[in-house]
Design a protein around this motif. Structure first.
Motif, PDB file in Angstrom:
ATOM      1  N   ARG A 129       0.810  -1.218   0.000  1.00  0.00           N
ATOM      2  CA  ARG A 129       0.000   0.000   0.000  1.00  0.00           C
ATOM      3  C   ARG A 129       0.841   1.265   0.000  1.00  0.00           C
ATOM      4  N   ARG A 130       2.048   1.185  -0.486  1.00  0.00           N
ATOM      5  CA  ARG A 130       2.886   2.380  -0.642  1.00  0.00           C
ATOM      6  C   ARG A 130       2.663   2.878  -2.077  1.00  0.00           C
ATOM      7  N   LEU A 131       1.456   3.391  -2.312  1.00  0.00           N
ATOM      8  CA  LEU A 131       0.958   3.590  -3.665  1.00  0.00           C
ATOM      9  C   LEU A 131       1.688   4.683  -4.417  1.00  0.00           C
ATOM     10  N   ARG A 132       2.052   5.755  -3.745  1.00  0.00           N
ATOM     11  CA  ARG A 132       2.752   6.824  -4.447  1.00  0.00           C
ATOM     12  C   ARG A 132       4.119   6.356  -4.929  1.00  0.00           C
ATOM     13  N   GLU A 133       4.841   5.650  -4.057  1.00  0.00           N
ATOM     14  CA  GLU A 133       6.150   5.121  -4.461  1.00  0.00           C
ATOM     15  C   GLU A 133       5.990   4.086  -5.571  1.00  0.00           C
ATOM     16  N   ALA A 134       4.943   3.248  -5.453  1.00  0.00           N
ATOM     17  CA  ALA A 134       4.693   2.234  -6.476  1.00  0.00           C
ATOM     18  C   ALA A 134       4.407   2.887  -7.823  1.00  0.00           C
ATOM     19  N   ARG A 135       3.618   3.967  -7.801  1.00  0.00           N
ATOM     20  CA  ARG A 135       3.293   4.662  -9.049  1.00  0.00           C
ATOM     21  C   ARG A 135       4.559   5.174  -9.729  1.00  0.00           C
ATOM     22  N   ALA A 136       5.470   5.752  -8.968  1.00  0.00           N
ATOM     23  CA  ALA A 136       6.702   6.272  -9.553  1.00  0.00           C
ATOM     24  C   ALA A 136       7.545   5.148 -10.145  1.00  0.00           C
ATOM     25  N   ARG A 137       7.656   4.060  -9.409  1.00  0.00           N
ATOM     26  CA  ARG A 137       8.484   2.958  -9.886  1.00  0.00           C
ATOM     27  C   ARG A 137       7.871   2.295 -11.114  1.00  0.00           C
ATOM     28  N   LEU A 138       6.565   2.081 -11.108  1.00  0.00           N
ATOM     29  CA  LEU A 138       5.895   1.443 -12.237  1.00  0.00           C
ATOM     30  C   LEU A 138       5.916   2.350 -13.470  1.00  0.00           C
ATOM     31  N   GLY A 139       5.780   3.662 -13.246  1.00  0.00           N
ATOM     32  CA  GLY A 139       5.864   4.583 -14.368  1.00  0.00           C
ATOM     33  C   GLY A 139       7.228   4.542 -15.033  1.00  0.00           C
ATOM     34  N   ALA A 140       8.281   4.455 -14.231  1.00  0.00           N
ATOM     35  CA  ALA A 140       9.627   4.351 -14.792  1.00  0.00           C
ATOM     36  C   ALA A 140       9.804   3.033 -15.539  1.00  0.00           C
ATOM     37  N   ALA A 141       9.228   1.950 -14.998  1.00  0.00           N
ATOM     38  CA  ALA A 141       9.307   0.651 -15.676  1.00  0.00           C
ATOM     39  C   ALA A 141       8.616   0.704 -17.031  1.00  0.00           C
ATOM     40  N   LEU A 142       7.455   1.344 -17.078  1.00  0.00           N
ATOM     41  CA  LEU A 142       6.712   1.437 -18.335  1.00  0.00           C
ATOM     42  C   LEU A 142       7.524   2.179 -19.390  1.00  0.00           C
ATOM     43  N   VAL A 143       8.148   3.281 -19.005  1.00  0.00           N
ATOM     44  CA  VAL A 143       8.984   4.029 -19.947  1.00  0.00           C
ATOM     45  C   VAL A 143      10.125   3.151 -20.461  1.00  0.00           C
ATOM     46  N   GLY A 144      10.764   2.414 -19.551  1.00  0.00           N
ATOM     47  CA  GLY A 144      11.867   1.551 -19.950  1.00  0.00           C
ATOM     48  C   GLY A 144      11.433   0.463 -20.912  1.00  0.00           C
ATOM     49  N   PHE A 145      10.314  -0.184 -20.632  1.00  0.00           N
ATOM     50  CA  PHE A 145       9.826  -1.247 -21.518  1.00  0.00           C
ATOM     51  C   PHE A 145       9.426  -0.687 -22.882  1.00  0.00           C
ATOM     52  N   GLU A 146       8.771   0.464 -22.880  1.00  0.00           N
ATOM     53  CA  GLU A 146       8.376   1.050 -24.161  1.00  0.00           C
ATOM     54  C   GLU A 146       9.596   1.470 -24.979  1.00  0.00           C
ATOM     55  N   ARG A 147      10.638   1.950 -24.300  1.00  0.00           N
ATOM     56  CA  ARG A 147      11.840   2.382 -25.002  1.00  0.00           C
ATOM     57  C   ARG A 147      12.502   1.231 -25.742  1.00  0.00           C
ATOM     58  N   CYS A 148      12.483   0.035 -25.158  1.00  0.00           N
ATOM     59  CA  CYS A 148      13.149  -1.098 -25.823  1.00  0.00           C
ATOM     60  C   CYS A 148      12.157  -2.014 -26.547  1.00  0.00           C
ATOM     61  N   GLY A 149      10.895  -1.605 -26.653  1.00  0.00           N
ATOM     62  CA  GLY A 149       9.931  -2.360 -27.452  1.00  0.00           C
ATOM     63  C   GLY A 149       9.413  -3.621 -26.793  1.00  0.00           C
ATOM     64  N   ALA A 150       9.480  -3.713 -25.461  1.00  0.00           N
ATOM     65  CA  ALA A 150       9.020  -4.907 -24.741  1.00  0.00           C
ATOM     66  C   ALA A 150       7.521  -4.795 -24.493  1.00  0.00           C
ATOM     67  N   ARG A 151       6.723  -5.101 -25.521  1.00  0.00           N
ATOM     68  CA  ARG A 151       5.286  -4.818 -25.476  1.00  0.00           C
ATOM     69  C   ARG A 151       4.549  -5.607 -24.400  1.00  0.00           C
ATOM     70  N   ALA A 152       4.830  -6.906 -24.281  1.00  0.00           N
ATOM     71  CA  ALA A 152       4.125  -7.702 -23.280  1.00  0.00           C
ATOM     72  C   ALA A 152       4.451  -7.228 -21.869  1.00  0.00           C
ATOM     73  N   TRP A 153       5.709  -6.906 -21.637  1.00  0.00           N
ATOM     74  CA  TRP A 153       6.103  -6.422 -20.320  1.00  0.00           C
ATOM     75  C   TRP A 153       5.487  -5.053 -20.046  1.00  0.00           C
ATOM     76  N   ALA A 154       5.402  -4.214 -21.076  1.00  0.00           N
ATOM     77  CA  ALA A 154       4.762  -2.904 -20.907  1.00  0.00           C
ATOM     78  C   ALA A 154       3.293  -3.064 -20.557  1.00  0.00           C
ATOM     79  N   GLU A 155       2.605  -4.009 -21.213  1.00  0.00           N
ATOM     80  CA  GLU A 155       1.196  -4.232 -20.912  1.00  0.00           C
ATOM     81  C   GLU A 155       1.015  -4.749 -19.485  1.00  0.00           C
ATOM     82  N   GLN A 156       1.925  -5.609 -19.062  1.00  0.00           N
ATOM     83  CA  GLN A 156       1.878  -6.086 -17.678  1.00  0.00           C
ATOM     84  C   GLN A 156       2.034  -4.911 -16.710  1.00  0.00           C
ATOM     85  N   THR A 157       2.922  -3.984 -17.046  1.00  0.00           N
ATOM     86  CA  THR A 157       3.140  -2.819 -16.194  1.00  0.00           C
ATOM     87  C   THR A 157       1.929  -1.903 -16.187  1.00  0.00           C
ATOM     88  N   ARG A 158       1.292  -1.714 -17.341  1.00  0.00           N
ATOM     89  CA  ARG A 158       0.068  -0.908 -17.375  1.00  0.00           C
ATOM     90  C   ARG A 158      -1.008  -1.516 -16.481  1.00  0.00           C
TER      91      ARG A 158
END
Length: 475
Positions: free
Chosen positions: A360-389
């Motif tokens: 339930r550390r939602l604000r920290e989780a949001r920041a970390r997940l947002g960074a993960a999404l950017v990273g996955f999208e940058r390298c074209g990892a579509r399935a991993w990006a969808e999991q992150t979304r």
């Protein structure tokens, strides 16, 4: 002498397109026939026999092929042999010096450049490995030798994969398949197919991964190519993990990485350990995950893989109690900064974000997940990006792309909540309630509850009816 040359030629042909165990024995015969009068040719046969044993995953065969005097007692070939033996005997402190000399003294002869690339990969210097592979490729193209080109492309593609440059690896491997087939080197083509499967597993394109892996495994099983087979199996498992199927990934990787006679290729299985640990933890198989971490720690200490220290901290975070896990995730991220590579860092950020969300550390989780999404999208990892979304939606943040995905859902599915829709899609793909729970990091009771709501909201009475509706309206 003529017979020795004939056996060398036959062995090289078998190494390129035949059972590699047979190639090794043929090449060792050539060594014995050529040793007295043509020591340089005998040495070439010996190193080709090492390559055959390596492809087969035969550690004892590699050591046997390395035995005996060599024609080049002080040059790059002698250093190569002097470094390979202690490395295979798990004495890496004695291997580093000779292998570094191979890297320093490589000239523009293709065989020397390829040995330089191998030495660099064994020491984890992917920059030198890529440079040596590119130079070998340039020489091979100048000579118009498809056989040499296919081999240079193999080492170059593997170096790109190790560097985390998956798009470049895919380009080299695609060319490698074409040139290997043109040269009649089916075994080399199988290695390229395995690397194409591994590159595609980052994207999460199951059909492409399956096709490349199947092509690699067909030849690998017929010709005893343990290295290609291990890479192909790892690719399929990584696809399972990216698509939210940790049980399938753990089942596939377990035989490759756990101790036993079925363990994968000795130079590759360790690279798949981080995937296995993640899959096994998500599948609730903690004892199996712990069983390989100590081996992976020794591998990370050797320094042959620039990503290993960060991956080790991530593995330990997955297995750690709550009071230590957060610090280990942060340590892993710091080490990713040193190693580079968007994909591996994004995977750590995703796992850390999941961990934070469950607490339930939602604000920290949001920041970390947002960074993960950017990273996955940058390298074209579509399935991993969808999991992150999906994790972001569960965290209460739709995000621009996530919201767009929800708006595209039509018909009755639009009446489901985001969590219900995620569960419905997993079930429609054939996942059990337990597998859905593991993938979404919730309890089985939570899945049961939401699935009952899904059935009631949609008016369906079976998982099959649900699958048909999702297929018609939600994809």
């Amino acid at each position: 002498m003529d017979r020795g040359r004939a056996e060398l030629t036959r062995g090289r042909v078998q190494l390129g397109d035949g059972p590699v165990d047979d190639a090794r024995e043929t090449l060792l015969l050539a060594v014995s026939l050529l040793a007295a009068e043509e020591p340089e040719q005998a040495e070439a046969a010996r190193l080709a026999a090492v390559d055959a044993a390596w492809a087969a995953g035969d550690l004892a065969g590699c050591l046997k092929a390395l035995d005996g005097p060599g024609a080049d007692r002080s040059g790059a070939t002698a250093d190569y042999r002097a470094g390979m033996r202690p490395l295979l005997e798990q004495r890496p402190d004695r291997a580093a010096g000779p292998l570094r000399r191979v890297m320093v003294h490589a000239d523009y002869r293709p065989e020397h450049l390829l040995r330089c690339a191998v030495a660099a990969l064994l020491l984890g210097d992917v920059v030198v490995a890529r440079r040596a592979g590119a130079r070998a490729l340039a020489v091979a193209r100048d000579r118009d030798s498809a056989a040499l080109q296919s081999r240079a492309l193999e080492y170059l593609a593997y170096a790109e994969l190790r560097a985390g440059r998956h798009a470049q690896a895919r380009a080299h491997a695609e060319e490698g398949v074409r040139t290997a087939r043109r040269a009649g080197r089916g075994n080399t083509a199988a290695h390229h197919q395995a690397m194409l499967a591994l590159a595609a597993s980052l994207v999460g394109d199951r059909a492409t991964v399956t096709a490349h892996a199947a092509a690699a495994l067909t030849t690998a099983r017929r010709h005893g190519l343990a290295q290609a087979a291990t890479l192909a199996e790892w690719a399929v498992a990584r696809t399972d993990l990216g698509c939210g199927r940790p049980l399938d990934a753990a089942d596939r990787l377990g035989p490759l990485v756990l101790p036993g006679v079925r363990r994968g290729h000795f130079a590759v299985w360790m690279l798949a350990v981080p995937c296995f640990v993640e899959a096994a933890v998500l599948a609730g198989r903690l004892a199996e995950a712990r069983a390989v971490v100590a081996d992976f720690a020794r591998w990370a200490e050797f320094g042959a893989d620039p990503h290993a220290p960060a991956q080790l901290a991530r593995c330990r975070a997955l297995l750690a109690p709550a009071d230590r896990a957060d610090g280990l995730y942060l340590r892993a991220l710091a080490r990713h900064d040193a190693a580079g590579g968007d994909f591996e860092r994004a995977r750590t950020e995703l796992l850390h974000g999941k961990w934070l969300r469950r607490r339930r550390r939602l604000r920290e989780a949001r920041a970390r997940l947002g960074a993960a999404l950017v990273g996955f999208e940058r390298c074209g990892a579509r399935a991993w990006a969808e999991q992150t979304r999906g994790e972001l939606r569960a965290n209460g943040v739709a995000g621009q792309q996530g919201a767009g995905a929800e708006r595209r859902v039509g018909g009755e599915l639009a009446r489901l909540t985001p969590q219900q829709l995620r569960i419905a899609r997993h079930v429609a793909e054939g996942a059990t309630n337990r597998e859905v729970a593991l993938s979404l990091a919730v309890s089985t009771r939570t899945v049961d509850y939401h699935l009952r709501k899904v059935f009631a909201t949609l008016g369906v009475r079976s998982r099959m009816e649900l699958a048909r509706m999702v297929d018609q309206q939600g994809r």
